[in-house]
Design an enzyme around this catalytic site. Structure first.
Site, short mmCIF file in Angstrom:
data_model
loop_
_atom_site.label_atom_id
_atom_site.label_comp_id
_atom_site.label_asym_id
_atom_site.label_seq_id
_atom_site.Cartn_x
_atom_site.Cartn_y
_atom_site.Cartn_z
N HIS A 72 1.04 -1.07 -0.33
CA HIS A 72 0.05 -0.30 -0.21
C HIS A 72 1.03 1.56 0.23
O HIS A 72 1.58 1.12 0.42
CB HIS A 72 -0.90 -0.09 1.34
CG HIS A 72 -2.59 -0.41 0.95
ND1 HIS A 72 -3.01 -0.45 1.89
CD2 HIS A 72 -2.37 -1.68 0.00
CE1 HIS A 72 -4.17 -1.28 1.63
NE2 HIS A 72 -3.47 -2.12 1.00
N TYR A 201 -8.91 5.43 8.02
CA TYR A 201 -8.76 5.81 9.18
C TYR A 201 -10.00 7.05 9.45
O TYR A 201 -9.90 7.64 8.58
CB TYR A 201 -8.02 6.96 9.61
CG TYR A 201 -6.53 5.63 10.17
CD1 TYR A 201 -5.85 4.97 8.58
CD2 TYR A 201 -6.49 4.55 11.07
CE1 TYR A 201 -5.06 4.43 8.67
CE2 TYR A 201 -5.28 3.97 11.33
CZ TYR A 201 -4.51 3.56 10.19
OH TYR A 201 -3.96 2.27 10.32
N PRO A 293 -3.61 0.47 18.85
CA PRO A 293 -3.11 0.13 17.64
C PRO A 293 -3.09 1.21 16.47
O PRO A 293 -3.10 1.13 15.59
CB PRO A 293 -4.01 -1.33 16.96
CG PRO A 293 -4.95 -0.44 18.78
CD PRO A 293 -4.85 0.04 19.93
N LYS A 297 1.90 0.14 15.29
CA LYS A 297 2.74 -0.32 15.61
C LYS A 297 3.40 -1.55 15.53
O LYS A 297 4.44 -1.80 16.11
CB LYS A 297 3.44 1.22 16.35
CG LYS A 297 4.11 2.42 15.00
CD LYS A 297 4.45 2.26 14.50
CE LYS A 297 4.69 3.09 13.09
NZ LYS A 297 3.92 2.08 12.24
N TYR A 385 4.85 6.42 10.18
CA TYR A 385 3.40 5.54 9.77
C TYR A 385 4.26 4.16 8.92
O TYR A 385 3.82 2.96 9.22
CB TYR A 385 2.37 6.12 8.71
CG TYR A 385 1.50 5.31 8.69
CD1 TYR A 385 0.24 4.51 9.83
CD2 TYR A 385 1.52 3.85 7.39
CE1 TYR A 385 -0.71 3.87 9.80
CE2 TYR A 385 0.40 3.05 7.49
CZ TYR A 385 -0.74 3.16 8.78
OH TYR A 385 -1.78 1.98 8.63
P1 RFL Z 1 2.23 -11.66 20.90
O1 RFL Z 1 1.64 -12.11 20.39
O2 RFL Z 1 1.60 -11.69 22.74
O3 RFL Z 1 2.75 -13.64 21.48
C1 RFL Z 1 3.69 -13.87 22.92
C2 RFL Z 1 2.87 -15.13 23.31
O4 RFL Z 1 3.42 -15.23 24.54
C3 RFL Z 1 2.87 -16.75 25.46
N1 RFL Z 1 2.68 -16.94 26.98
C4 RFL Z 1 3.66 -17.60 27.09
N2 RFL Z 1 3.80 -18.47 27.16
C5 RFL Z 1 4.69 -18.93 28.18
N3 RFL Z 1 4.26 -18.40 29.78
C6 RFL Z 1 3.92 -17.33 30.19
N4 RFL Z 1 3.63 -17.31 31.54
C7 RFL Z 1 3.00 -16.71 28.56
N5 RFL Z 1 2.04 -15.83 27.70
C8 RFL Z 1 2.30 -15.31 27.30
C9 RFL Z 1 1.54 -16.94 24.56
O5 RFL Z 1 0.38 -17.86 24.46
C10 RFL Z 1 2.32 -15.92 22.47
O6 RFL Z 1 1.21 -17.11 22.08
O7 RFL Z 1 3.34 -11.08 21.54
P2 RFL Z 1 4.75 -10.57 20.67
O8 RFL Z 1 5.39 -12.14 20.18
O9 RFL Z 1 5.74 -9.81 20.60
O10 RFL Z 1 4.17 -10.16 19.59
C11 RFL Z 1 3.69 -8.78 19.75
C12 RFL Z 1 2.28 -8.60 18.81
O11 RFL Z 1 1.30 -9.05 19.16
C13 RFL Z 1 1.60 -7.17 19.24
O12 RFL Z 1 2.25 -6.02 19.23
C14 RFL Z 1 -0.14 -6.37 18.22
O13 RFL Z 1 -0.37 -8.06 17.56
C15 RFL Z 1 -0.57 -5.94 18.69
N6 RFL Z 1 -2.11 -5.38 18.62
C16 RFL Z 1 -2.01 -4.92 17.01
N7 RFL Z 1 -0.82 -4.03 16.78
C17 RFL Z 1 -0.74 -3.44 15.39
O14 RFL Z 1 -0.24 -3.63 14.98
N8 RFL Z 1 -2.22 -3.83 15.06
C18 RFL Z 1 -3.60 -4.07 15.15
O15 RFL Z 1 -4.43 -4.14 15.00
C19 RFL Z 1 -3.38 -4.99 17.05
N9 RFL Z 1 -3.94 -5.09 16.90
C20 RFL Z 1 -3.10 -6.08 18.54
C21 RFL Z 1 -4.50 -6.35 18.23
C22 RFL Z 1 -2.67 -7.06 19.82
C23 RFL Z 1 -3.84 -7.49 21.04
N10 RFL Z 1 -3.44 -8.44 22.24
C24 RFL Z 1 -2.68 -8.06 22.58
C25 RFL Z 1 -4.69 -8.44 22.73
C26 RFL Z 1 -5.28 -6.65 18.82
C27 RFL Z 1 -5.37 -7.66 19.99
C28 RFL Z 1 -6.49 -8.33 20.75
C1 PHB Z 2 -5.60 -4.36 11.07
O1 PHB Z 2 -5.98 -4.22 9.82
O2 PHB Z 2 -5.84 -5.76 11.89
C2 PHB Z 2 -4.96 -2.89 11.22
C3 PHB Z 2 -4.67 -1.78 10.42
C4 PHB Z 2 -4.26 -0.79 10.47
C5 PHB Z 2 -4.26 -0.36 12.12
C6 PHB Z 2 -4.66 -1.16 13.27
C7 PHB Z 2 -5.07 -2.14 12.57
O3 PHB Z 2 -4.11 1.04 12.79
#
Ligand code: RFL
Ligand code: PHB
Length: 390
Positions: A72, A201, A293, A297, A385
């Site tokens: 994109h 957005y 989110p 990032k 971004y």
């Molecule tokens: P993760 O992906 O949370 O993975 C952590 C792993 O550790 C395991 N774990 C354990 N293992 C052993 N012992 C324990 N006590 C443990 N506790 C946890 C878990 O099972 C899991 O497999 O962290 P990581 O790898 O640092 O990755 C980071 C990303 O996942 C995170 O920054 C993003 O997903 C944040 N986030 C979003 N970021 C975006 O940029 N755009 C988004 O749209 C977006 N949506 C989100 C999100 C995070 C969410 N969370 C944390 C609830 C939506 C949600 C719902």
């Molecule tokens: C998503 O596609 O989940 C998404 C994209 C952009 C954002 C947050 C989430 O800023």
């Protein structure tokens, strides 16, 4: 069991680090408290910075990303019934982002790890990093009714915000910074074509909205909702109606509706823990920091942590130098705080804050109006971004 680097957490940060270490000939073991299917069932991020795409290529795990990721060159901000284009590529000398789901990133890295034959222990209970302040750290965990031990040179906590690693650090050694926002995002995933070919957005008096996607046939939409709201309150029909109300007609009319197959509410939070190293324990990704989110990032910051940390381990084992490992926390935090600032700024500018008085609302409106009207401000937005350099 003995390994060189023991990694807690099989999310994107743990898997990416593991794969890079394996390719560099550094032995590593990965432990997670849940299983592969559970991890792949979580719907999260979807926007990858160029730096993260390049890391997936370095990890030789980018075949599917390169084939199916959607590059994109920009996105739109919807305000007062009109769309304002942010020309990411034009404003940053040709840099862009790639749409590719975190679920797919995770699956691709898991498949590589399986093919590598690298040890992964899923469904491990009570995982705990031990003795990381000393020369011989180890991890304990329980599985199948027995207690197990992994001895390692280093432990890396990639176990997310609620993980065990940060909690194992004595509170006096840790400084934390936090802001919790008074709303959440209700997300919906559906196999329908996206309303537009780029993200939108939306700022609106009824609340923020976001039109995103996972592919040309799968859409991801979000609505700002109060923290007191529940997903059960939202039928698909109610979601689609509210989404249309918050967007200009040209976007609303183009939304293709269909049955959702995932709907959930995520709270929004900013959080940083400092430092990110305690003796032989390192923290990376969500274990050390959370961003709301809005700036897309979270996942990308996890990747930049792994960039710095992997370089540190490679130098430690290949060049017998600990300079990069010693600099890890400071280097990572410098980039993290800039992403924290950007994510906070995007969030405050684009959301509706119920507690804002009339002055606060006008200031937020003026912030966005200025950003859209000034090439300098749009350039600053675009540069953040697409991702600051590593
Ligand atoms: P993760 O992906 O949370 O993975 C952590 C792993 O550790 C395991 N774990 C354990 N293992 C052993 N012992 C324990 N006590 C443990 N506790 C946890 C878990 O099972 C899991 O497999 O962290 P990581 O790898 O640092 O990755 C980071 C990303 O996942 C995170 O920054 C993003 O997903 C944040 N986030 C979003 N970021 C975006 O940029 N755009 C988004 O749209 C977006 N949506 C989100 C999100 C995070 C969410 N969370 C944390 C609830 C939506 C949600 C719902
Ligand atoms: C998503 O596609 O989940 C998404 C994209 C952009 C954002 C947050 C989430 O800023």
């Amino acid at each position: 069991m003995r390994t060189q680097v023991a990694i807690i957490g099989s999310g994107p940060s743990g898997l990416l680090l593991g794969r890079l270490l394996t390719l560099a000939g550094i032995d590593n073991v990965l432990v997670d408290r849940v299983g592969r299917d559970y991890i792949l069932g979580r719907v999260r991020a979807g926007v990858l910075e160029q730096g993260m795409v390049e890391m997936m290529r370095e990890a030789q795990a980018a075949e599917s990303l390169d084939a199916h990721g959607l590059p994109h060159d920009g996105f739109d901000i919807a305000l007062n019934g009109a769309l304002h284009h942010i020309d990411l590529a034009g404003l940053t000398g040709g840099r862009r982002v790639t749409i590719y789901g975190q679920t797919e990133v995770t699956r691709d890295l898991m498949d590589k790890r399986e093919a590598d034959g690298a040890t992964t222990i899923y469904d491990a209970a009570h995982v705990s990093p031990r003795d990381f302040g000393r020369a011989h750290p180890w991890i304990s965990y329980e599985k199948d009714g027995a207690t197990h031990r992994i001895d390692a040179d280093f432990i890396v906590g990639c176990d997310g915000f609620h993980g065990a690693s940060r909690k194992a650090v004595p509170p006096k050694s840790l400084q934390t910074f936090e802001r919790v926002y008074p709303f959440g995002w209700l997300g919906l995933l559906a196999d329908v074509p996206p309303a537009r070919h780029e993200l939108v957005y939306g700022k609106h008096a009824r609340g923020f909205s976001l039109c995103s996607m996972r592919s040309t046939t799968r859409s991801r939409y979000y609505l700002q909702v109060p923290l007191t709201d529940h997903v059960e309150n939202w039928s698909d029909a109610a979601f689609w109606d509210e989404l249309r109300r918050r967007l200009p007609a040209e976007v609303g009319d183009a939304i293709v509706t269909g049955p959702s197959f995932e709907k959930s509410i995520a709270p929004l939070r900013s959080f940083v823990a400092e430092p990110m190293r305690f003796g032989r324990l390192f923290l990376a990704g969500d274990a050390a920091h959370i961003v709301p989110p809005t700036g897309a990032k979270g996942l990308n910051l996890a990747a930049s942590d792994i960039r710095y940390l992997f370089d540190g381990f490679r130098e430690h084992y290949a060049e017998k130098s600990d300079a990069s490992l010693a600099a890890y926390s400071e280097r990572a935090l410098s980039r993290i705080w800039k992403a924290e600032r950007f994510s906070w700024w995007m969030t405050t500018m684009l959301h509706t804050f119920a507690e804002d008085d009339a002055f606060g609302r006008r200031i937020h409106d003026a912030e966005l109006a200025y950003t859209l009207s000034s090439t300098a401000a749009r350039t600053a937005l675009a540069e953040n971004y697409v991702g600051l350099p590593y």
